[in-house]
Design an enzyme around this catalytic site. Structure first.
Site, mmCIF file in Angstrom:
data_model
loop_
_atom_site.group_PDB
_atom_site.id
_atom_site.type_symbol
_atom_site.label_atom_id
_atom_site.label_comp_id
_atom_site.label_asym_id
_atom_site.label_seq_id
_atom_site.Cartn_x
_atom_site.Cartn_y
_atom_site.Cartn_z
ATOM 1 C CB CYS A 166 -1.908 1.536 6.269
ATOM 2 S SG CYS A 166 -1.595 0.747 4.678
ATOM 3 C CD GLU A 224 -1.989 4.116 3.338
ATOM 4 O OE1 GLU A 224 -1.681 3.491 2.306
ATOM 5 O OE2 GLU A 224 -3.131 4.102 3.840
ATOM 6 C CB CYS A 255 -6.594 -0.550 5.321
ATOM 7 S SG CYS A 255 -4.856 -1.045 5.154
ATOM 8 C CG HIS A 279 -2.044 -0.968 1.141
ATOM 9 N ND1 HIS A 279 -3.167 -0.884 1.944
ATOM 10 C CD2 HIS A 279 -2.230 -2.041 0.337
ATOM 11 C CE1 HIS A 279 -3.993 -1.872 1.641
ATOM 12 N NE2 HIS A 279 -3.441 -2.593 0.678
#
Length: 359
Positions: free
Chosen positions: A92, A61, A89, A59
């Site tokens: 993260c 992040e 999410c 992801h």
């Protein structure tokens, strides 16, 4: 006054995250981008890449946190702020708490997996040994619009692929016939084409290449919305005289490159991603950007995308084009979508590098 200044700074860093998100979307990933900021500088940037990397943890992040930790040489990111275009999410959010991120700023809410208040709020757990400040909704409209546009285009492509299955698109529907350029003066260097970069989706990119040495930063000339690579004749002649390497691409929609007919194809993040993939394809570890003044927004977007690759930005004056040269790439009005679209694209400067004026 302090609040206004803080909001302006948040918007500036969210623009940097948006540039990463645009690049993710251009690469076929869900467009989410993130940056980690410390003392007014981006120390880590990341964009979604789980599809490309076959990694469910890739992801935006996570990528930004890893880059920041490498930059600092420390897995603790005390006093750092993370800006991300979509609400984090649970994975993260947990990584941010473990990194001791001081503050998280997100753009659009995520009603399906958001872990900063939409579905649950990991950051509100008072029993945890670290507390992170949360600010949501910064540039939420722009962040959300980018996601909606991505999925809209995805649906349109799927429908178009179904409709055009087994049908070939005529070359001249997207491509300027070569005879349009036949009477123009020759340009130093080799005319090259490629269409296998991931972000091109099969469209053909044209560039002029001069020199082979990679021992010093190569020059990469960026034209603006009102010209194309033919306007860099003087720069190419100068590079030939000095024996330096110079690359002059035609952006998609310009010059001898293919010209998709939809304005929505053109974003700064996508054009910057194509340029970055071209740089990597040519094996250039660093480039000096030689740019027309109206190409500075694109140069900034490329610098945000690849700060370690762009070593300098130099303003230069392209050669004036004759009417014939100006008109040659565009046999009809439909081929002019790129110039019209690019002239409307702007981005706030994310950092303040020295831009040298060599005009």
């Amino acid at each position: 006054m302090t609040t206004n200044t803080s909001e302006k700074a948040d918007a500036q860093w969210m623009l940097a995250a948006l540039a990463q998100a645009q690049a993710a979307g251009a690469a076929g990933e869900v467009p989410v981008g993130a940056v980690v900021v410390l003392d007014g500088h981006v120390i880590g940037a990341g964009r979604n890449a789980p599809i490309q990397t076959h990694d469910p943890t890739a992801h935006a992040e996570i990528a930004a946190l890893r880059a920041a930790a490498q930059h600092l040489g420390n897995y603790r990111l005390d006093d750092c702020e993370l800006f991300v275009t979509l609400e984090p999410c649970t994975m993260c959010a947990g990584a941010m708490l473990h990194a001791r991120i001081k503050r998280v700023v997100f753009g659009a809410p995520d009603p399906k997996t958001g872990a900063a208040g939409s579905v649950l709020n990991v950051f509100a757990q008072t029993g945890l040994n670290h507390q992170t400040q949360i600010t949501g909704g910064v540039m939420a409209q722009a962040c959300g619009d980018l996601l909606q546009l991505f999925f809209k285009r995805l649906r349109e492509r799927q429908q178009a692929n179904q409709w055009q299955a087994g049908r070939a698109l005529r070359d001249d529907a997207l491509r300027t016939p070569e005879n349009r350029f036949a009477d123009l003066p020759t340009v130093p260097g080799t005319s090259c084409y490629l269409n296998d970069l991931p972000s091109l989706s099969g469209w053909r990119l044209h560039y002029v290449e001069l020199g082979q040495s990679n021992t010093q930063p190569a020059g990469l000339c960026l034209h603006g919305p009102n010209t194309w690579s033919h306007a860099w004749r003087s720069q190419l002649a100068l590079a030939a005289e000095k024996g330096t390497r110079l690359i002059c691409p035609d952006l998609i929609g310009f010059g001898k490159s293919d010209k998709p007919k939809k304005a929505t194809c053109h974003t700064l993040g996508w054009h910057a991603q194509v340029l970055l993939e071209l740089i990597e394809h040519l094996g250039l570890p660093q480039v000096n950007l030689i740019v027309a003044e109206d190409a500075l927004p694109l140069a900034r977007a490329l610098q945000v995308l690849a700060p370690e690759t762009v070593s300098a930005i130099d303003l230069a004056q392209p050669d004036p084009l004759t009417y014939q040269a100006q008109d040659a790439p565009y046999p009809d009005n439909g081929h002019r979508v790129g110039p019209r679209a690019l002239s409307c694209l702007k981005i706030m400067p994310i950092t303040n590098p020295s831009v040298r004026d060599i005009r």
